[in-house]
Scaffold this active site. Sequence first.
Site, PDB file in Angstrom:
ATOM      1  N   ASP A 236       0.810  -1.195   0.000  1.00 38.07           N
ATOM      2  CA  ASP A 236       0.000   0.000   0.000  1.00 38.07           C
ATOM      3  C   ASP A 236       0.863   1.273   0.000  1.00 38.07           C
ATOM      4  OD1 ASP A 236      -2.641   1.012   0.032  1.00 38.07           O
ATOM      5  OD2 ASP A 236      -2.253   1.732   2.067  1.00 38.07           O
ATOM      6  N   HIS A 317      -8.035   6.855   0.673  1.00 35.41           N
ATOM      7  CA  HIS A 317      -7.963   7.875  -0.360  1.00 35.41           C
ATOM      8  C   HIS A 317      -6.639   7.883  -1.095  1.00 35.41           C
ATOM      9  CE1 HIS A 317     -11.766   9.587   0.706  1.00 35.41           C
ATOM     10  NE2 HIS A 317     -11.419   9.485   1.981  1.00 35.41           N
ATOM     11  N   ARG A 318      -5.773   6.949  -0.730  1.00 38.43           N
ATOM     12  CA  ARG A 318      -4.454   6.996  -1.357  1.00 38.43           C
ATOM     13  C   ARG A 318      -4.547   6.751  -2.860  1.00 38.43           C
ATOM     14  NH1 ARG A 318      -0.912   3.971   2.348  1.00 38.43           N
ATOM     15  NH2 ARG A 318      -0.883   5.772   3.682  1.00 38.43           N
ATOM     16  N   GLY A 319      -5.516   5.923  -3.255  1.00 34.38           N
ATOM     17  CA  GLY A 319      -5.705   5.639  -4.669  1.00 34.38           C
ATOM     18  C   GLY A 319      -6.044   6.885  -5.463  1.00 34.38           C
ATOM     19  N   THR A 322      -3.133   9.347  -5.624  1.00 35.35           N
ATOM     20  CA  THR A 322      -2.067   8.903  -6.518  1.00 35.35           C
ATOM     21  C   THR A 322      -2.437   9.130  -7.973  1.00 35.35           C
ATOM     22  OG1 THR A 322      -1.580   7.192  -4.903  1.00 35.35           O
ATOM     23  CG2 THR A 322      -0.530   6.987  -7.027  1.00 35.35           C
TER      24      THR A 322
END
Lengths: 391, 653
Positions: A236, A317-319, A322
């Site tokens: 992740d 929310h990292r997706g 990114t």
Amino acid sequence: MPRSKSNPDCARHSSKMPKETKSKKGGFVERPTSRSSSSRVVYPFTAIVGQDEMKLALVLSAIDPNIGGVIIMGHRGTGKSTGVRGLADLLPPVRKVKGCSYGCDPDRLNELCQDCVSRLSLDDRLPVERDSVPVVDLPLGATEDRVCGTLDIERALVEGVKAFEPGLLARANRGFLYIDEVNLLDDHLVDALLDAAASGRNVVEREGISITHPARFVLVGSGNPEEGELRPQLLDRFGLYTQITTITDIEDRVEIVQRRERFDDDPLAFQTGQAGEQGRLRRRITRARNLVTRVEIEHELLTLIAALCVQLRVDGHRGELTIARASRALAAFEGRETAKAADIERVAVMALRHRLRRDPLETVDSGARIQEELTELIQMLSTKSRLRVVK
Amino acid sequence: VTSARYPFAAVPGRRAATHALMLLAVEPQLRGTLIASAGSAEDRILARAFGALLYGVAPPRFTSERSQLREDHFEASEVDGAVVELPVNATEDRLLGGLDLERTIETGRPQISAGLLARANGRVLYVDDINLLNGISAHIGLALDSRVVRVEREGMSAIHGADFTFVGMFDRDEGCAASLLRDRVGLIVDTPAERSADDRAETVDRAFRFDRDPFAFVDDFAFETAQLLSQVEDGRARLPLVSVSLDRRRQISQIAVSLGVEGNRADLFALKAARANAALAGRDSVTDDDVVIAIQFVLAPRATMLPSQVEHKQSDEASPADRADEDSRPDLADSDRDLIPGAIEDAVVEAIDARVPRDLLSASQGTPRSSRAGKRFKATIATRGRYVRSATDPPRDSRVAVDATLRAAAPFQFWRRVRSELNRSQSQVTVPGEPGSTSRRVKIEPRDLRFKEFKRRSGILFIFAVDASGSMALNRMAQAKGALTRLLQQAYLHRDKVALISFRGERSDVLLAPTRSVEMAKRLVDALPAGGGTPLSAALVSAIDLARFARLRGTPQTMLVLFTDGRANVGLGDRHSTSARATIGEEIGRLGVLLGAAEISSVVVDTKSRFVSSGEGEALARMLGARYFYLPRSDAASVCDAIRSNTRRPREN
């Protein structure tokens, strides 16, 4: 083993040693500075045949370190580590505080290390130098003390001074930390990495040393999934996930072999031959780095990204972040000041591939699933905007 | 000069291995070779003889940083001329190097000791049995790739040259461990050493003669040795002149693609091997013969499919996974086939046929292995694993953590020196000449000692034995697959290892040797065919075997998960095949006892549908001392949870 001229590579490496060799430790210890990894002639990045997704991912993370690094997984012998090692040569130099073990950025006062802060309080200007971006190798067999840093044995023994000896995390600050065969890395090292990667700081509390220093680095990993899998927490942490497969086109394969042979025969000449290409790419990356903060991304596109993540049920929310960052970097790389839906299309798979929920019964490649959803959403978006224009 | 070396020319038989080593001698860029073992004494003779051959061609030339290493760092037992032997129980410390306690104390400054990889720089690194290398093979692979070893250990940071030629032996019965290593060496001699009785006798005879009078023996082979040396020297001189046409290059890549060889490194190795073979044979360009050699030693051992398999797959009803694979690989159309001449095609098929491992069943019946392996296990367990951190209390059989000890001692050095100076000046008036040298020494006291805490990779080995007999096809094979994939996913989360055995017809097959790769297991489960009898006993024997090997490699706990409908009807070996069901029952009972003795806990997952069940699954579980689950009733998830909770508890009897 006899070394004829068939191995100039090795000889060159050894002849490089003297400058740093005469360091304090035991005669032949090299204290690598940031440049040392490129002191050997490395295979030029631009000479890699195919593998466009990997190359794009690496270039994007060089343009915007905030993307969060790249993990390259795939077959053995497909140029994974060649790509990463080639990247070092493309990075433009940066401003650093002279003499700082962590290479602090003199323009970001709130991120300075303790040393620099105290230097700044004595003198209101810090000495500045231009230096290359570090690309630090984290070898599999590293021990925790060398990764995080610890008491400097030598100074303790010889001078009786309790001094901190910075480790690899310190060396990698503001640069890249590369782990080859990342899926074979020991769990206790992974823990140390995760802590630092999450906070951007390395906290050392051991052997009477208590110190905190900045450790912002771009994590780059490579490996073969068949050797073993990665812990989800570590996975992740990587912004982009690129899959790499064996090239099956015969002409490409022949070209790969021929280039490699030419490189092995005379690395310097090969490098010179690629200098033009390398220079062009380096300049393009430099320009993009300056441009990327100004790249706009329309609200509509942000909604598209969010919709995609909702549709694919991506946690956290990292997706989204990114994808947004990577599409801005891509726009900057192509010299534009606004991101397009096409940019998102090119980066979404890389940004989400490792964030989908693992369905054990899944046989469809997750990349294909992402692409499918995305195409659908973009079609919807374009019909909507067309409707609006009509209205 | 000091001792005679067994001449390479005197190695009898083993033509494939010696041929590969000759290629390696001509073209060191092939980086190394893996050779199917023929018994360790013979292997060692071969490797040493190879070292002697290289030594004869040109003495090892060291890179500059290597030459700065003091010679007293070489322990005589490890270094024999050009060959550095890596003991299979080598720890990461020994392999990579670290802090040198003795010299550090001596000089008062941290000193680094080079690991075996650095010591092998410019030499041959030899490993007797790569299957037994416990987790350290990755380091060798990485060093082969980068030609350096990066030391970031115990407070020391260094890059050492590690440009060596690798020679490793592997046991074909144990499959191909160390895939990372396989990928980084050019040549793989997969075919077993074919030796006639004459060869064997000759081997013993020559070894005997060599022992009796090594110098005379070397003299006896002086002519052959000189011939070999000049062959290698000529080959090397010719190598840069050997040309390879573009068509040849295409041909090599084409074959690599048709064999499903992974990665692009193999092409380069194949080309180098073909070229080296041409140079060795005194040719100026690569011919068909050279390509055949390249296939034999480079491409075929890396094949993931047979060229003929492609057609077979297309006609067959392939599973989705297979189909996805096919999409990424170009079909071997007839036009492409023309590129591969008949002779080469035969060579391909032949080479691959030879690779099929011997029947696991017969391998398991040989007993000598277990005694040998057991000894190794005991000798190395205490210090295996990775040096994680240091502790003040010594764990049992622990080793001193040099770096931590020095760090603990460092702050007190000044006072200890002062104190010892005072002591000395009290007892003796002056010690002429030497106060400087002794006072620089590091003074360590017992309370400074720190010990290494090792961490073994633990986790459980799950052996999934899946009944793929005809009756299973009726009885919810799909459901079994579902439960299986879920278990696999859990194994992945817990960093456990999985192995997969399927049994049907006459025999059981180890589809997947213990691995952490769930991806691979999943792919295999998807493609599991069904049909034929139920040779349950064979599967149990395989499982016991796997568990034993896994224990040697540091996975002490094994769990056997048996998916079956509980009706064993094929026994072990031909003698039993005609006998009554009761005999098979007895056989299984005996195997159940063996399972218990091997401390394998087991679970029987009954897949039979309720209507026809006559309690066979439960009976089986009783015989094996296993827990029993009935799959159709419970869903996959609950079976998984139950099995998982079962594994952490000590085995109850």
